[in-house]
Write an enzyme that holds these catalytic residues in place. Structure first.
Site: not given
Length: 276
Positions: A124-125, A142
């Site tokens: 994520h991100d 992440g």
């Protein structure tokens, strides 16, 4: 002239999904209602596209890839976040890419012309530049930032929040736990900075004279008798402000934030000799 999407009878495309011209969806794929699939994308078979996911034109996605699943992060509470994949990507078998988190960027982005070999993972991100290559089983945590033309060898891992500067090469099975400056060659577990990525620089077409300047700048950067890493970077920025490659490295190090950087091989050996 636009061409209607080709959808295998066993595939499921939920209402709301947007399919571009010439899209081909193979057997047993599942496309969620928020997906946006660009022109001429091919999903071969058993591909799952979840969440708010955009796939750019001319991408090829191999069987059992899962794109846009929710992040593996306890801070995620079900908010709508995104995954955006650029154009011309090759995404091989079993690759996983997750959306962002609402408490961070809220979006995971992948640049154009990237290649992800089997079972690599993008958390994520994360932010990935253009022309990035991940070999099999590469894992990035992440919030990682991966620059343009970075190559990461098989089984290597990049710790969350780490930055990997563009044109760097990460060797297979390396464990990257700190930032990697641009144009670097990194290897080992735990990984160490082995020097400039000379092979990659030559392949990119960089002039030999610039490569030689970059090699000297690399040595100056870690000349701790002259100053700290940030002090040396500031001096290099002033001395070579008209040379893009050296400026890239200096600005990478001088970027705001409490960053830590990969250890050069000489420092790594010294620490091992001291029993660390």
């Amino acid at each position: 002239m636009s061409q209607s999407p080709s959808i295998h009878p066993t595939a499921i495309v939920e209402p709301g999904a947007e399919l571009g011209s010439g899209v081909r969806i193979g057997p047993f794929c599942h496309i969620g209602p928020l997906a946006v699939i660009g022109d001429n994308v091919e999903l071969m078979s058993h591909v799952v596209v979840m969440g708010d996911t955009t796939i750019g034109e001319n991408c090829r996605v191999f069987p059992h890839a899962i794109l846009g699943a929710e992040p593996q992060n306890t801070a995620y509470k079900g908010e709508r976040t995104k995954l955006v994949i650029g154009r011309n990507a090759t995404i091989r078998e079993g690759v996983t890419m997750h959306t962002g988190t609402g408490s961070s960027r809220g979006i995971t982005t992948v640049g154009d012309n990237c290649m992800f070999l089997a079972y690599s993972h993008i958390a994520h991100d994360c932010v990935l530049g253009d022309n990035v290559t991940f070999a099999n089983n590469v894992m990035i945590g992440g919030h990682a930032v991966i620059g343009d033309r970075v190559i990461i060898g098989g089984g290597a891992g990049v710790h969350q929040f780490c930055r990997v500067g563009h044109h760097s090469f990460i060797g297979g099975l390396a464990a990257v736990t700190k930032d990697v400056i641009p144009y670097a060659l990194v290897m080992g577990n735990r990984a160490f900075l082995a020097g400039p990525n000379l092979v990659g620089l030559k392949r990119s077409g960089m002039d030999r004279s610039e490569i030689n300047v970059l090699r000297r700048a690399y040595k100056s950067l870690f000349a701790y008798e002259l100053g700290s890493m940030r002090e040396n970077a500031s001096r290099l920025l002033e001395e070579h402000k008209d040379l893009d490659s050296v400026r890239d490295i200096a600005e990478f190090i001088l970027a705001p934030g409490n960053h830590k950087y990969m250890t050069p091989l000489s420092d790594f050996r010294a620490r091992m000799a001291d029993g660390e």
